[in-house]
Design a protein around this motif. Structure first.
Motif, mmCIF file in Angstrom:
data_model
loop_
_atom_site.group_PDB
_atom_site.id
_atom_site.type_symbol
_atom_site.label_atom_id
_atom_site.label_comp_id
_atom_site.label_asym_id
_atom_site.label_seq_id
_atom_site.Cartn_x
_atom_site.Cartn_y
_atom_site.Cartn_z
ATOM 1 N N PHE A 151 49.217 -20.757 -77.945
ATOM 2 C CA PHE A 151 49.958 -21.303 -76.812
ATOM 3 C C PHE A 151 50.626 -20.152 -76.084
ATOM 4 N N ASN A 152 50.706 -20.249 -74.782
ATOM 5 C CA ASN A 152 51.524 -19.323 -74.009
ATOM 6 C C ASN A 152 52.958 -19.834 -74.023
ATOM 7 N N HIS A 153 53.908 -18.932 -73.782
ATOM 8 C CA HIS A 153 55.318 -19.326 -73.673
ATOM 9 C C HIS A 153 55.867 -18.753 -72.380
ATOM 10 N N GLY A 154 56.421 -19.639 -71.560
ATOM 11 C CA GLY A 154 56.972 -19.196 -70.282
ATOM 12 C C GLY A 154 55.933 -18.581 -69.372
ATOM 13 N N GLY A 155 54.688 -19.020 -69.515
ATOM 14 C CA GLY A 155 53.620 -18.490 -68.672
ATOM 15 C C GLY A 155 53.083 -17.146 -69.109
ATOM 16 N N HIS A 156 53.487 -16.686 -70.291
ATOM 17 C CA HIS A 156 53.064 -15.364 -70.782
ATOM 18 C C HIS A 156 52.282 -15.488 -72.076
ATOM 19 N N TYR A 157 51.278 -14.634 -72.222
ATOM 20 C CA TYR A 157 50.527 -14.570 -73.464
ATOM 21 C C TYR A 157 51.419 -14.026 -74.574
ATOM 22 N N THR A 158 51.164 -14.457 -75.792
ATOM 23 C CA THR A 158 51.942 -13.961 -76.930
ATOM 24 C C THR A 158 51.291 -12.754 -77.585
ATOM 25 N N SER A 159 50.058 -12.422 -77.156
ATOM 26 C CA SER A 159 49.378 -11.234 -77.686
ATOM 27 C C SER A 159 48.234 -10.846 -76.754
ATOM 28 N N ASP A 160 47.783 -9.616 -76.870
ATOM 29 C CA ASP A 160 46.632 -9.158 -76.094
ATOM 30 C C ASP A 160 45.376 -9.929 -76.500
ATOM 31 N N SER A 161 45.255 -10.260 -77.790
ATOM 32 C CA SER A 161 44.068 -11.002 -78.239
ATOM 33 C C SER A 161 44.046 -12.411 -77.646
ATOM 34 N N ASN A 162 45.211 -13.016 -77.463
ATOM 35 C CA ASN A 162 45.247 -14.332 -76.825
ATOM 36 C C ASN A 162 44.846 -14.246 -75.354
ATOM 37 N N ALA A 163 45.233 -13.175 -74.681
ATOM 38 C CA ALA A 163 44.833 -12.981 -73.285
ATOM 39 C C ALA A 163 43.311 -12.858 -73.192
ATOM 40 N N ALA A 164 42.712 -12.102 -74.095
ATOM 41 C CA ALA A 164 41.255 -11.942 -74.098
ATOM 42 C C ALA A 164 40.567 -13.264 -74.426
ATOM 43 N N PHE A 165 41.102 -14.017 -75.374
ATOM 44 C CA PHE A 165 40.542 -15.311 -75.744
ATOM 45 C C PHE A 165 40.623 -16.279 -74.561
ATOM 46 N N ASP A 166 41.726 -16.262 -73.835
ATOM 47 C CA ASP A 166 41.892 -17.138 -72.676
ATOM 48 C C ASP A 166 40.844 -16.824 -71.613
ATOM 49 N N GLN A 167 40.599 -15.560 -71.353
ATOM 50 C CA GLN A 167 39.580 -15.174 -70.373
ATOM 51 C C GLN A 167 38.198 -15.645 -70.819
ATOM 52 N N TRP A 168 37.908 -15.527 -72.113
ATOM 53 C CA TRP A 168 36.636 -15.986 -72.658
ATOM 54 C C TRP A 168 36.495 -17.497 -72.483
ATOM 55 N N LEU A 169 37.558 -18.252 -72.781
ATOM 56 C CA LEU A 169 37.531 -19.705 -72.618
ATOM 57 C C LEU A 169 37.298 -20.095 -71.163
ATOM 58 N N LYS A 170 38.026 -19.469 -70.261
ATOM 59 C CA LYS A 170 37.904 -19.798 -68.834
ATOM 60 C C LYS A 170 36.514 -19.463 -68.298
ATOM 61 N N ALA A 171 35.878 -18.449 -68.860
ATOM 62 C CA ALA A 171 34.510 -18.116 -68.457
ATOM 63 C C ALA A 171 33.531 -19.206 -68.899
ATOM 64 N N ARG A 172 33.866 -19.920 -69.947
ATOM 65 C CA ARG A 172 33.019 -21.018 -70.444
ATOM 66 C C ARG A 172 33.213 -22.290 -69.628
ATOM 67 N N GLY A 173 34.393 -22.465 -69.040
ATOM 68 C CA GLY A 173 34.645 -23.665 -68.254
ATOM 69 C C GLY A 173 36.031 -23.631 -67.647
ATOM 70 N N ALA A 174 36.131 -24.040 -66.393
ATOM 71 C CA ALA A 174 37.414 -23.997 -65.696
ATOM 72 C C ALA A 174 38.463 -24.891 -66.341
ATOM 73 N N HIS A 175 38.031 -25.914 -67.059
ATOM 74 C CA HIS A 175 38.955 -26.845 -67.712
ATOM 75 C C HIS A 175 39.500 -26.296 -69.031
ATOM 76 N N MET A 176 38.957 -25.181 -69.495
ATOM 77 C CA MET A 176 39.386 -24.619 -70.780
ATOM 78 C C MET A 176 40.409 -23.516 -70.562
#
Length: 110
Positions: free
Chosen positions: A46-71
């Motif tokens: 989960f993000n908190h206050g609109g911020h990633y809690t780690s660099d790995s979460n930021a990378a995972f989020d980009q990967w998810l969004k590349a799979r689908g805009a709803h993710m």
């Protein structure tokens, strides 16, 4: 082995990036299908206050969004607001391995 003494299930678990499309379909579905004492548990990053809690979460989020805009990784505060609108209150937030959380909401009796 004795039979499992459970007559009904009142908790549902979901991964955080699955089904948490913007608008809260998963939370609304849980509210409509579960008992008055239901619990909803969502595990994942989960993000908190609109911020990633780690660099790995930021990378995972980009990967998810590349799979689908709803993710994508959701803000904890936004999910809390969706849960509250569906009649649930946050009762637990547990830190888990790999920058994940297990957040649990309980149905509010009205």
């Amino acid at each position: 082995m004795a039979a499992w003494p459970v007559r009904r299930v009142v908790q549902r678990q979901y991964p955080a990036h699955h089904g948490l499309a913007r608008g809260g379909g998963t939370v609304r579905t849980a509210a409509g299908r579960h008992t008055d004492d239901a619990r909803l548990a969502i595990y994942g990053p989960f993000n908190h206050g609109g911020h990633y809690t780690s660099d790995s979460n930021a990378a995972f989020d980009q990967w998810l969004k590349a799979r689908g805009a709803h993710m994508g990784i959701r803000d904890a505060e936004a999910v809390d607001a969706l849960a509250a609108a569906a009649g649930f209150a946050l009762v637990d937030d547990v830190a888990m391995p790999a920058n994940n959380r297990c957040r649990v909401w309980q149905r509010i009796r009205r």
